[in-house]
Design a protein around this motif. Structure first.
Motif, PDB file in Angstrom:
ATOM      1  N   CYS A  37       0.821  -1.222   0.000  1.00  0.00           N
ATOM      2  CA  CYS A  37       0.000   0.000   0.000  1.00  0.00           C
ATOM      3  C   CYS A  37       0.854   1.271   0.000  1.00  0.00           C
ATOM      4  O   CYS A  37       1.794   1.394   0.800  1.00  0.00           O
ATOM      5  CB  CYS A  37      -0.946  -0.011   1.198  1.00  0.00           C
ATOM      6  SG  CYS A  37      -2.046   1.406   1.223  1.00  0.00           S
ATOM      7  N   CYS A  39       0.377   4.076   1.082  1.00  0.00           N
ATOM      8  CA  CYS A  39       0.319   4.918   2.291  1.00  0.00           C
ATOM      9  C   CYS A  39       1.410   4.514   3.267  1.00  0.00           C
ATOM     10  O   CYS A  39       1.681   5.234   4.225  1.00  0.00           O
ATOM     11  CB  CYS A  39      -1.054   4.844   2.951  1.00  0.00           C
ATOM     12  SG  CYS A  39      -1.237   3.509   4.146  1.00  0.00           S
ATOM     13  N   CYS A  41       1.320   1.644   5.048  1.00  0.00           N
ATOM     14  CA  CYS A  41       0.787   0.807   6.134  1.00  0.00           C
ATOM     15  C   CYS A  41       1.302  -0.627   6.054  1.00  0.00           C
ATOM     16  O   CYS A  41       1.176  -1.382   7.010  1.00  0.00           O
ATOM     17  CB  CYS A  41      -0.745   0.830   6.129  1.00  0.00           C
ATOM     18  SG  CYS A  41      -1.501  -0.013   4.725  1.00  0.00           S
ATOM     19  N   CYS A  76      -6.413   1.621   6.571  1.00  0.00           N
ATOM     20  CA  CYS A  76      -6.005   2.971   6.148  1.00  0.00           C
ATOM     21  C   CYS A  76      -7.023   3.632   5.212  1.00  0.00           C
ATOM     22  O   CYS A  76      -7.073   4.839   5.105  1.00  0.00           O
ATOM     23  CB  CYS A  76      -4.637   2.913   5.456  1.00  0.00           C
ATOM     24  SG  CYS A  76      -4.671   2.029   3.872  1.00  0.00           S
ATOM     25  N   SER A  78      -7.023   4.064   2.152  1.00  0.00           N
ATOM     26  CA  SER A  78      -6.397   4.984   1.202  1.00  0.00           C
ATOM     27  C   SER A  78      -6.994   4.766  -0.196  1.00  0.00           C
ATOM     28  O   SER A  78      -7.530   3.706  -0.505  1.00  0.00           O
ATOM     29  CB  SER A  78      -4.886   4.788   1.176  1.00  0.00           C
ATOM     30  OG  SER A  78      -4.572   3.468   0.812  1.00  0.00           O
TER      31      SER A  78
END
Ligand SMILES: [Zn+2]
Length: 149
Positions: A37, A39, A41, A76, A78
């Motif tokens: 991911c 982001c 995470c 998350c 996202s």
């Protein structure tokens, strides 16, 4: 928040067990694209390539993935777009958008797989249609009837 603003693409037959962050793994053999991911995470994001899921565009230098990657099933949540190897943050998902996306996905798959059955019938139809008459039988037949009829 997106911490990996760019993803380096790697074409490989098998997607490794452990994904390196910032890398977009692409298996053409299995029609599978995975990445950690963007982001940060650490969750694995898998985007299968099918007519109703994701489409991959490779221009010889960079990879674009359509549609956007919406991780609404991850903690998350996202949501981003991968355009020519760059990660562009998209808006967060609302509950309504998630519900709408789920419904759209179901409808697209039903249309696609339902449509595939119908096109199979259309392909079969001409084989059972009568064979058209040969043109020679037309005018030759008329000539014979005129001469000998
Ligand atoms: Zn994440």
């Amino acid at each position: 928040m997106i911490i990996h603003n760019e993803l380096e693409h790697r074409f490989m037959r098998n997607i490794p067990e452990k994904l390196e962050p910032g890398v977009l793994y692409i298996s053409m053999e299995y029609g599978m694209v995975s990445h950690s991911c963007a982001c940060g995470c650490g969750e694995e994001v898998t985007t299968p390539l099918t007519p109703t899921d994701w489409h991959l565009v490779y221009d010889g230098e960079a990879v674009t993935l359509n549609p956007s990657v919406g991780n609404w099933n991850l903690a998350c949540r996202s949501h981003y777009v991968i355009r020519r190897g760059r990660v562009i943050e998209a808006g967060p998902w609302s509950e309504e958008e998630v519900a709408a996306e789920r419904a759209r996905d179901r409808a697209t798959k039903a249309r696609y797989y339902g449509g595939a059955d119908m096109s199979a019938e259309v392909v079969e139809a001409p084989t059972s249609a009568p064979v058209p008459a040969m043109p020679a039988q037309g005018w030759l037949g008329r000539l014979k009837r005129w001469l000998f009829g």
